[in-house]
Scaffold this active site. Structure first.
Site, short mmCIF file in Angstrom:
data_model
loop_
_atom_site.label_atom_id
_atom_site.label_comp_id
_atom_site.label_asym_id
_atom_site.label_seq_id
_atom_site.Cartn_x
_atom_site.Cartn_y
_atom_site.Cartn_z
N ASP A 196 0.81 -1.21 0.00
CA ASP A 196 0.00 0.00 0.00
C ASP A 196 0.86 1.28 0.00
OD1 ASP A 196 -2.21 1.67 0.23
OD2 ASP A 196 -2.34 1.43 2.40
N TYR A 210 -6.50 -2.78 12.87
CA TYR A 210 -7.49 -1.85 12.32
C TYR A 210 -8.92 -2.30 12.64
CZ TYR A 210 -3.53 0.14 9.77
OH TYR A 210 -2.33 0.74 9.45
N GLU A 259 0.87 -0.20 14.10
CA GLU A 259 0.00 0.55 13.19
C GLU A 259 -1.41 0.51 13.74
OE1 GLU A 259 -0.09 -0.53 9.02
OE2 GLU A 259 2.09 -0.68 8.94
#
Ligand code: GCB
Length: 619
Positions: free
Chosen positions: A189, A494, A530
């Site tokens: 990404d 996420y 992350e």
């Protein structure tokens, strides 16, 4: 006789390209960064170069290395994708050419050409003669070109580069059944910016004997600092000296070489330890030969600190440490992935403004100035290889190539960055998986062969550098058994974005449960390397909603609150520091990832202001 010579010259110049040999670059050539001092010269070739795309790969057979015709112009450093009106998605062959005048007083000394990044693969010629080959992105390589240069004359330097996306390369591209369906077909990404993204330099080392490598290994014994200095040299000189200075001290230690290697441990009484609050650097000067009349000299700045780990925390100098910071990218409009010193300075300023103390070099080793600045400003770095989108199934020849590529990356990264006190941990891969397809909620699969192959990368790091920690960054749904391998467990999460979209409380609850489960099983400290949400700059909602600045801020807040409630969470890195360019796909509006807390041109979103207030409270 003269005629014969002309014929011979003609023949050698027009030899078919297949006769040219391109030895692979020797990683040892990058062990010491080129410097300029009384024994070493350095010439930076940054500027405008000649450039020509070669979509049908005919340049080699047509001998473009003998001089480009009908070329355009390009800035080096810089990515080619951003500099033209029609080359954004071009990933095939291109040719770069420049000229360098080599002065007579360099003659007789070994001369090297160092290319600080040619993404992805490059062939190099000097004056039309083949020099060598390197494969791999975001890492430097260098060749001894002494035999091929002309003195007191202009020399032509030609570099052919291509960035073809392939499942055999790292980062991976065009993976059949892979997780990304984007264009260009990167299996990762961030935009596959290509070309000479960093500077190209020429440098010399002294002729008689020169320092090849220096490894600094700091340690602490009570209030004493210990610095083991390992030196590799080439040539006949058998003695040398180390001088460590700083903080009112000057300590001398002799070096005696055996088979080109010497090692000495310097003791520093009442050492001033390197730490974010006081990033003090000692200077370490290594001389070769009689110290009153050395034949080579190399000086480094380093900090004395230790890094260790217990079951709940990373310890710096024996004290618990909490990493607050970001994953980043080398990414900026027009420059692409090209070196941009003003952007670096600005990013450090903004990171300090938010109260961050650390970053991960996502997803590749950065330009070296980043590490120097981190050393001086007291930032902590997790240094990552370009192993993104690594997987362990499918074509075995491709798998072997990926394995070899990462082994090479690990070696090159450690050779280049090993003396930076800021680097506390190496990361061998971002989100590797046993399967090509990542299933966020999978978690069940386990393949022993994949595990064994992946374990090799940890063995390599631990063989090359015992003074730091090693990790990898795990993906949602990745095999949890792999957490047995690293010193610190790093996870990208996420929940509340890619799963349970729109539901931050559910995402945070999921994170909380998962963290407890992982820690209970593996008993190691954890960093959430992350977490974040896309926020389109300027988009707002009265009730929190995805893609707004409010959602991003609330998401980050919820994750930080979960982390605060667990004493084994030793760091939180927000994804991402700034918005960045990526490939086109349905989840990447306009070809951008908007998870930055700053915009791509470094304006703060609400989340940046939030982090500033939270991280400056001493969290
Ligand atoms: C990840 C990747 C990162 C992506 C990010 C995202 O897990 O490591 O490269 O950009 O997620 O935004 O999806």
């Amino acid at each position: 006789m003269k005629k014969l010579l002309i014929v011979a010259l003609f023949l050698s110049a027009y030899r078919p390209s297949s006769a040219q040999e391109f030895p692979a670059a020797d990683p040892q050539n990058i062990a010491l960064r080129p410097i300029h001092n009384e024994f070493r010269e350095l010439m930076d070739l940054s500027g405008i170069w000649k450039f020509k795309a070669d979509p049908s790969n005919e340049g080699l057979s047509q001998g473009w290395y003998r001089g480009l015709t009908e070329y355009s112009e390009i800035a080096v450093p810089g990515s080619w994708n951003e500099q033209f009106t029609d080359m954004r998605d071009y990933m095939d062959w291109v040719w770069y050419e420049t000229e360098a005048f080599l002065p007579l007083d360099w003659k007789g000394k070994p001369v090297y050409l160092r290319i600080n990044d040619a993404t992805y693969a490059a062939k190099v010629w000097i004056n039309g003669q083949a020099v060598g080959y390197h494969e791999g992105a975001h890492v430097p390589f260098a060749f001894d070109i002494s035999e091929k240069v002309r003195w007191n004359a202009t020399n032509r330097i030609t570099i052919q580069v291509e960035n073809q996306l392939s499942p055999a390369r790292l980062p991976t591209g065009k993976v059949p059944g892979g997780s990304f369906s984007s264009f260009p077909g990167a299996n990762y990404d961030f935009f596959p910016y290509a070309g000479l993204n960093r500077s190209v330099v020429l440098f010399t080392v002294p002729k008689k004997s020169h320092i090849k490598d220096i490894t600094l290994l700091p340690d602490l014994k009570g209030e004493e600092g210990l610095l083991t200095v390992r030196v590799a040299q080439e040539g006949a000189v058998s003695t040398g000296e180390v001088v460590l200075s700083g903080d009112g001290k000057e300590i001398f230690a002799p070096l005696t070489f055996k088979n080109g290697l010497a090692e000495v441990t310097v003791t520093i009484p009442e050492v001033r330890k390197w730490a974010p609050a006081d990033p003090f650097l000692y200077s370490v000067s290594v001389a070769l030969g009689d110290h009153r009349k050395p034949v080579d000299l190399y000086e480094l700045q380093t900090g004395i600190r230790t890094v260790s780990v217990n079951t709940r925390q990373i310890l710096l100098n024996g004290e618990p440490l909490f990493l607050k910071g970001f994953g980043k990218h080398e990414d900026f409009p027009v420059l692409g992935r090209g070196t941009a010193y003003p952007v670096m300075v600005k990013d450090f300023e903004l990171m300090k403004w938010t109260g961050a103390n650390s970053f991960r070099t996502t997803h590749y080793p950065y330009e070296e100035a980043y590490y120097d600045m981190a050393d001086r400003q007291g930032f902590l770095i997790i240094g990552e290889t370009p192993a993104v989108g690594m997987f362990f199934e499918g074509d075995s020849a491709e798998l072997a190539q990926r394995q070899a590529a990462n082994q090479q990356y690990i070696e090159e990264m450690i050779l280049r960055d090993k003396n930076h006190p800021s680097v506390i941990m190496w990361c061998v891969a971002n989100e590797p998986n046993d399967k090509a397809q990542i299933g966020f909620n999978a978690g069940g699969s386990f393949d022993q062969n994949a595990y064994d192959a992946f374990a090799e990368h940890f063995e390599t790091v631990r063989r090359l550098d015992k003074s730091r920690l090693v990790t990898y960054v795990g993906v949602m749904g990745g095999p949890s058994q792999w957490f047995a391998l690293p010193d610190v467990i790093c996870i990208n999460r996420y929940w509340g974005w890619y799963t349970s979209p729109g539901n931050i409380p559910e995402g945070a609850a999921m994170l909380s449960r998962e963290l407890d489960g992982i820690h209970e099983k593996f008993n190691k400290p954890i960093i959430v390397t992350e977490f974040g949400a896309d926020a389109y700059p300027g988009m707002h909602a009265q009730q929190v909603e995805m893609f707004t600045e409010e959602y991003q801020m609330e998401f980050i807040k919820a994750y930080l609150d979960v982390a605060d409630s667990k004493d084994y969470v030793t760091g939180m890195h927000v994804w991402n520091f700034a918005d960045f360019k990526t490939s086109q796909g349905i989840i990447r509006f306009g070809g951008y990832n908007y998870k930055g807390v700053f915009t791509r041109d470094r304006r703060p979103k609400m989340a940046a202001h939030y982090l500033r207030s939270r991280w400056n409270e001493g969290d």
